[in-house]
Design an enzyme around this catalytic site. Structure first.
Site, PDB file in Angstrom:
ATOM      1  N   HIS A  17       0.831  -1.205   0.000  1.00 33.87           N
ATOM      2  CA  HIS A  17       0.000   0.000   0.000  1.00 33.87           C
ATOM      3  C   HIS A  17       0.868   1.259   0.000  1.00 33.87           C
ATOM      4  O   HIS A  17       0.957   1.993   0.991  1.00 33.87           O
ATOM      5  CB  HIS A  17      -0.949  -0.003   1.201  1.00 33.87           C
ATOM      6  N   THR A  76       2.922   3.435  -5.480  1.00 31.77           N
ATOM      7  CA  THR A  76       2.914   2.614  -6.699  1.00 31.77           C
ATOM      8  C   THR A  76       1.577   1.902  -6.851  1.00 31.77           C
ATOM      9  O   THR A  76       1.044   1.791  -7.960  1.00 31.77           O
ATOM     10  CB  THR A  76       4.058   1.584  -6.654  1.00 31.77           C
ATOM     11  N   HIS A 113      -7.190   7.014  -2.914  1.00 34.05           N
ATOM     12  CA  HIS A 113      -8.010   6.011  -2.230  1.00 34.05           C
ATOM     13  C   HIS A 113      -7.290   5.295  -1.088  1.00 34.05           C
ATOM     14  O   HIS A 113      -7.946   4.752  -0.194  1.00 34.05           O
ATOM     15  CB  HIS A 113      -8.522   4.971  -3.234  1.00 34.05           C
ATOM     16  N   GLN A 171      -3.530 -16.978  -3.006  1.00 34.70           N
ATOM     17  CA  GLN A 171      -3.974 -16.348  -4.246  1.00 34.70           C
ATOM     18  C   GLN A 171      -5.176 -17.083  -4.845  1.00 34.70           C
ATOM     19  O   GLN A 171      -6.112 -16.464  -5.342  1.00 34.70           O
ATOM     20  CB  GLN A 171      -2.825 -16.311  -5.251  1.00 34.70           C
TER      21      GLN A 171
END
Length: 723
Positions: A452, A455, A492, A671
């Site tokens: 976070h 980038t 955001h 994932q």
């Protein structure tokens, strides 16, 4: 008619008690008022709150509440007795129950007190003072139980009395002759038509049996004899209400061939299965009088229940129970003991983090490093400018830009994208102001975060711009929507600490306390973004737009930032699918022209759903990126979660996601779980709208890659090197 002269009258009364209305008179909001508010919500009661005696009376006259709860704990705000007098002075209060709240006391005779009802208009203030009260108790369950007792007792009794008054008024004006008797045929009531037909005055009839009445020339003796004969034979020609001493109107079918006369409460002893049916509504939206769509749905169900068989009515009761929840679009998450990765992702990303606090305080510092001198778009180094030429392509490599710009990709990419979408022209601000703003925002991202950081913000900005160029998206939104979306993507995650909401709540952080453990980070991102923007005129990109436009733009930005909070993930996705995907698919199947789908997309409500879905997809688009980018992002988010688990263990905090232990975690499994649970359905819906075949192909390939690693029992990002 009977004998051509006396009409037989029978009534079947089915009066269902609508949800009770409760008025809370509290000068200020506190734990007690909240407890009664939520108790009303739980019971399905409609509730209003008044802060002053005057507003209480005004609201009461408008709504005619069945229960009025008056706060008598704080005399400095208003006198509870004065509120009682004001309410009791009104006509509708005749059938209203008053409840008085008093401070707790340790007196042995009052520790067991519950709410006592002030149910009659003749209530004196001396009775009020003598202890008819509810001792302060902020337990929602206690308030709920007391309200139910009042509702099932005094409120329903008053309701029956009110209904009886209405019935007798109707009977008085009825042109048919009506007589009401007890079980022993003692006359309890006759209407004027009966007096006129029979030739008796009411005083001569009440309390007597028909057989006891004297016969004379002034009355219809022949008709009287005929009625008595019919009663002896068991025929019902007269409406009979039975009044037991308990004052409840209980039905008893005692005559052969009689017509069913239901009690006022519509809960007869021969239908016990109906006693648990409650036609309550969750249609209370605070004190609003506007009927919401969910209200209409519930009213339709309630109406259907009235004429349905018991089995159907019970099924509809289950439907109403589901509709009473606020999470109408969120799935009920079952335990997945065989998939701890999914369990931890759900717990870490979708919970509010309300767990036992250790007392530790987690306060993160802001990155307030010195800002570099702004560069212009023309001053961008050739190598970086060449990279930015591909920014409109999905395969754009944001990680290469990160390296080339020394961890400042957001400023450079922002200048290029904002210029492409004419943001400065829309905001009437200079490029210099935009440059300053981008640098201020980027400086408040934490470069120390593995995931976070600025980038990630640049990556989300790139994905948002890519989606905005898609035909259906572009045709659904206006320029204000586009500008709002680009700004929302940029800010955001500003000042993200690299920890989840659950962590901050468990640690008792200042932000969690400030935002009441609800959407903590997202609320902070939105608030800080505007604070940073407006505090310096050099970076205030909103300084030249009018107030109305600013408010509209601000609301759109806030809404999109808050939409990235994962606790409402399924709500947003399901609303989008049901409100946009399905109607558009139905119209396209019918072969209609494009005006139908356009009208669906362009409605204000659906434009809101499109913007939310767009930023949500942009925020978690990593699994849809080319494989190398997908792998890198997976490693970064895993490292951030590993770091959080390490700190939770060091600080003796609850471990939010135990599976993300750097010594045991399988990244491929995490994932796979994330894609299965959060990504697939959302991107299927977004692809059906925006048409993104390339992204879906990447998603499929990446999923196969992680599956392959998992099948090999490999826990790392890449397969082991061959020996």
């Amino acid at each position: 008619s009977f004998c051509g002269q006396c009409s037989s009258l029978s009534l079947s009364l089915s009066i269902s008690l609508s949800p009770s209305q409760v008025l809370l008179v509290f000068a200020k909001e506190d734990g007690q008022s909240d407890a009664f508010w939520w108790a009303c919500d739980r019971a399905g009661f409609r509730c209003n709150i008044a802060r002053t005696p005057e507003s209480a009376v005004e609201c009461f006259l408008d709504k005619n509440h069945e229960i009025v709860v008056i706060d008598g704990r704080h005399s400095q705000y208003f006198e509870a007795e004065a509120v009682c007098r004001l309410v009791r002075a009104t006509k509708p209060s005749e059938h209203t129950v008053l409840l008085a709240i008093v401070p707790q006391t340790s007196h042995p005779q009052t520790t067991h007190c519950t709410v006592h009802c002030v149910a009659h208009v003749s209530l004196s203030l001396s009775i009020y003072r003598s202890g008819q009260r509810y001792e302060e108790n902020i337990s929602v369950s206690a308030c709920y139980n007391e309200l139910l007792q009042i509702e099932h007792g005094e409120v329903r009794c008053q309701f029956k009395l009110r209904a009886c008054n209405s019935v007798f008024t109707a009977l008085d004006h009825c042109q048919e002759a009506v007589e009401i008797t007890s079980e022993d045929h003692v006359i309890q009531y006759v209407n004027p038509a009966f007096e006129h037909m029979m030739g008796y005055h009411k005083g001569e009839l009440i309390g007597k049996e028909l057989t006891e009445l004297p016969k004379s020339d002034k009355n219809r003796a022949d008709l009287l004899d005929t009625i008595n004969t019919c009663i002896k034979k068991g025929k019902s020609i007269i409406l009979c209400f039975l009044f037991p001493e308990s004052h409840s109107l209980r039905h008893r079918d005692r005559r052969k061939e009689s017509v069913d006369a239901r009690s006022i409460s519509s809960r007869s002893s021969d239908a016990p299965s109906l006693q648990n049916r409650r036609y309550s509504s969750v249609a209370r939206i605070h004190s609003m009088t506007i009927e919401a769509p969910i209200t209409k749905v519930i009213n339709i169900i309630n109406a259907a229940q009235e004429s349905s068989p018991v089995s159907v009515a019970d099924a509809l009761d289950r439907v109403l129970e589901i509709l009473r929840t606020t999470e109408l679009y969120s799935p009920q998450l079952a335990s997945k003991e065989d998939d701890p990765h999914t369990n931890d992702l759900v717990g870490g990303l979708m919970s509010d983090g309300l767990r036992s606090l250790s007392g530790n305080e987690y306060v993160f510092s802001k990155n307030m490093s010195q800002l570099a001198i702004p560069v212009t778009l023309n001053d961008i180094p050739p190598a970086i400018a060449e990279m930015l030429d591909d920014e409109d392509q999905w395969h754009f490599n944001i990680l290469e830009l990160e390296a080339a710009t020394c961890m400042r990709p957001l400023t450079y990419l922002g200048l290029k994208i904002f210029a492409r979408f004419s943001v400065c022209e829309f905001l009437s601000c200079s490029e210099a102001t935009l440059r300053c703003w981008l640098q201020v925002i980027e400086a408040n991202y934490h470069a120390s975060n593995s995931y976070h950081n600025s980038t990630h913000a640049a990556d989300v900005l790139h994905a948002t711009a890519y989606f905005l160029r898609k035909e259906k998206v572009k045709g659904s939104l206006d320029q204000l929507d586009e500008v709002a979306a680009l700004i929302a993507a940029t800010v955001h995650d500003v000042d993200h600490p690299g920890r989840t909401n659950s962590f901050l709540c468990n640690a008792g952080s200042e932000l969690a306390i400030l935002y009441n453990d609800t959407a903590v980070l997202e609320s902070h991102h939105a608030a800080l973004a505007f604070q940073l923007t407006v505090r310096d005129i050099k970076s205030n990109i909103f300084k030249n737009i009018d107030r109305t436009q600013f408010r509209t733009l601000r609301q759109a930005i806030i809404d999109m930032v808050l939409a990235t909070e994962m606790t409402r993930h399924f709500e947003h996705v399901n609303k989008f699918a049901n409100s946009i995907n399905k109607p558009m698919a139905a119209i396209e199947d019918e072969g209609s022209d494009n005006e139908g789908p356009a009208s669906i997309r362009n409605s204000p409500e659906n434009r809101l759903l499109i913007k939310r879905m767009m930023i949500k997809c942009a925020d978690v688009a990593n699994p849809c990126r080319p494989l190398e980018l997908c792998i890198e992002w997976a490693g970064r988010i895993s490292e951030e979660y590993f770091s959080q688990t390490d700190e939770e263990k060091r600080e003796a905090l609850p471990v939010v996601m135990p599976v993300f232990d750097r010594n045991t975690c399988s990244i491929p499994k995490s994932q796979i779980s994330f894609i299965d649970y959060f990504i697939t359905d959302m991107f299927d819906a977004w692809d059906a709208f925006a048409s993104l075949p390339g992204l879906m192909e990447h998603l499929s390939e990446n999923y196969k890659y992680w599956k392959g690693l998992d099948d090999m029992k490999c826990k790392s990002l890449r397969p082991p090197s061959p020996p």
